[in-house]
Design a protein around this motif. Sequence first.
Motif, PDB file in Angstrom:
ATOM      1  N   ARG A  14       0.859  -1.181   0.000  1.00 55.74           N
ATOM      2  CA  ARG A  14       0.000   0.000   0.000  1.00 55.74           C
ATOM      3  C   ARG A  14       0.895   1.232   0.000  1.00 55.74           C
ATOM      4  N   SER A  15       0.464   2.280  -0.695  1.00 56.18           N
ATOM      5  CA  SER A  15       1.271   3.498  -0.743  1.00 56.18           C
ATOM      6  C   SER A  15       0.355   4.703  -0.883  1.00 56.18           C
ATOM      7  N   GLY A  16       0.876   5.875  -0.503  1.00 62.44           N
ATOM      8  CA  GLY A  16       0.072   7.090  -0.578  1.00 62.44           C
ATOM      9  C   GLY A  16       0.823   8.256   0.035  1.00 62.44           C
ATOM     10  N   TYR A  17       0.074   9.246   0.484  1.00 62.19           N
ATOM     11  CA  TYR A  17       0.711  10.429   1.062  1.00 62.19           C
ATOM     12  C   TYR A  17       0.652  10.375   2.582  1.00 62.19           C
ATOM     13  N   SER A  18       1.564  11.114   3.214  1.00 62.51           N
ATOM     14  CA  SER A  18       1.589  11.232   4.667  1.00 62.51           C
ATOM     15  C   SER A  18       1.893  12.674   5.036  1.00 62.51           C
ATOM     16  N   ILE A  19       1.261  13.130   6.092  1.00 63.87           N
ATOM     17  CA  ILE A  19       1.434  14.511   6.541  1.00 63.87           C
ATOM     18  C   ILE A  19       1.319  14.554   8.056  1.00 63.87           C
ATOM     19  N   GLY A  20       2.051  15.456   8.688  1.00 64.42           N
ATOM     20  CA  GLY A  20       1.971  15.552  10.144  1.00 64.42           C
ATOM     21  C   GLY A  20       3.039  16.466  10.690  1.00 64.42           C
ATOM     22  N   SER A  21       3.358  16.277  11.963  1.00 64.97           N
ATOM     23  CA  SER A  21       4.331  17.153  12.617  1.00 64.97           C
ATOM     24  C   SER A  21       4.996  16.426  13.780  1.00 64.97           C
ATOM     25  N   GLU A  22       6.174  16.911  14.127  1.00 66.76           N
ATOM     26  CA  GLU A  22       6.948  16.381  15.241  1.00 66.76           C
ATOM     27  C   GLU A  22       7.353  17.540  16.145  1.00 66.76           C
ATOM     28  N   VAL A  23       7.271  17.329  17.452  1.00 66.86           N
ATOM     29  CA  VAL A  23       7.736  18.316  18.432  1.00 66.86           C
ATOM     30  C   VAL A  23       8.933  17.711  19.149  1.00 66.86           C
TER      31      VAL A  23
END
Length: 211
Positions: free
Chosen positions: A70-79
């Motif tokens: 499976r493949s696709g996009y990923s988005i987010g954040s790290e603190v």
Amino acid sequence: MKADIILKSGQMPTKRFFLWLHSTFKKLTMLLILVMLLSPDKILGQNDNSGFNGFAINPKIGYFKTLADRSGYSIGSEVIYIKNKLLFSADYYKLEEFVLFKAPVERYNHLGLMFGSYSDKEKFRFQYQIGLGLLWGITRTDEKIDGPQSWLGTQYEGEDFSTLGLTSKLGFKLIQSSTASVGLDLHISVNSERTVCMPFLSAEMGLLRKR
């Protein structure tokens, strides 16, 4: 690399490659833990950054691929909290599969807690971190739903899941100033449901090094 995972010319990465990546990740994780245990003076900040306390907010966008193809996009954040040469971080990512004519679309959420360290060379920084990662979401099974199919595509049974595993990050940063950097992050989340590889473009903002 073993002969059975060498890819023929023009072929996309196969499941065997990701199984090899999975195995390699576990070995690298154990090596990283061993290095931290054997070099506490370097990790705990007996260097030019002794006494430094910093932080970073690290928004990211990228791509993911799983062992299940499976493949696709990923988005987010790290603190990130920076203490001398130690890194403590929490991250959240949302992943969504790109697929045509199949439903349901696979969607995952990833929440991670990691620790690690970094090495600076002038304007360049290399980060390495390991920790625990919680992954949950919906997967698409191979079982088709009985009855008429939608013109949008084939309908399959979906399953909710949640799993706890190991996660790691390698970060390659160009530090533009004491408060900003850009770079590439490679995350790998290893678990019993969906082992995921996530390369990201990232931009750090905060207090990254001594002024």
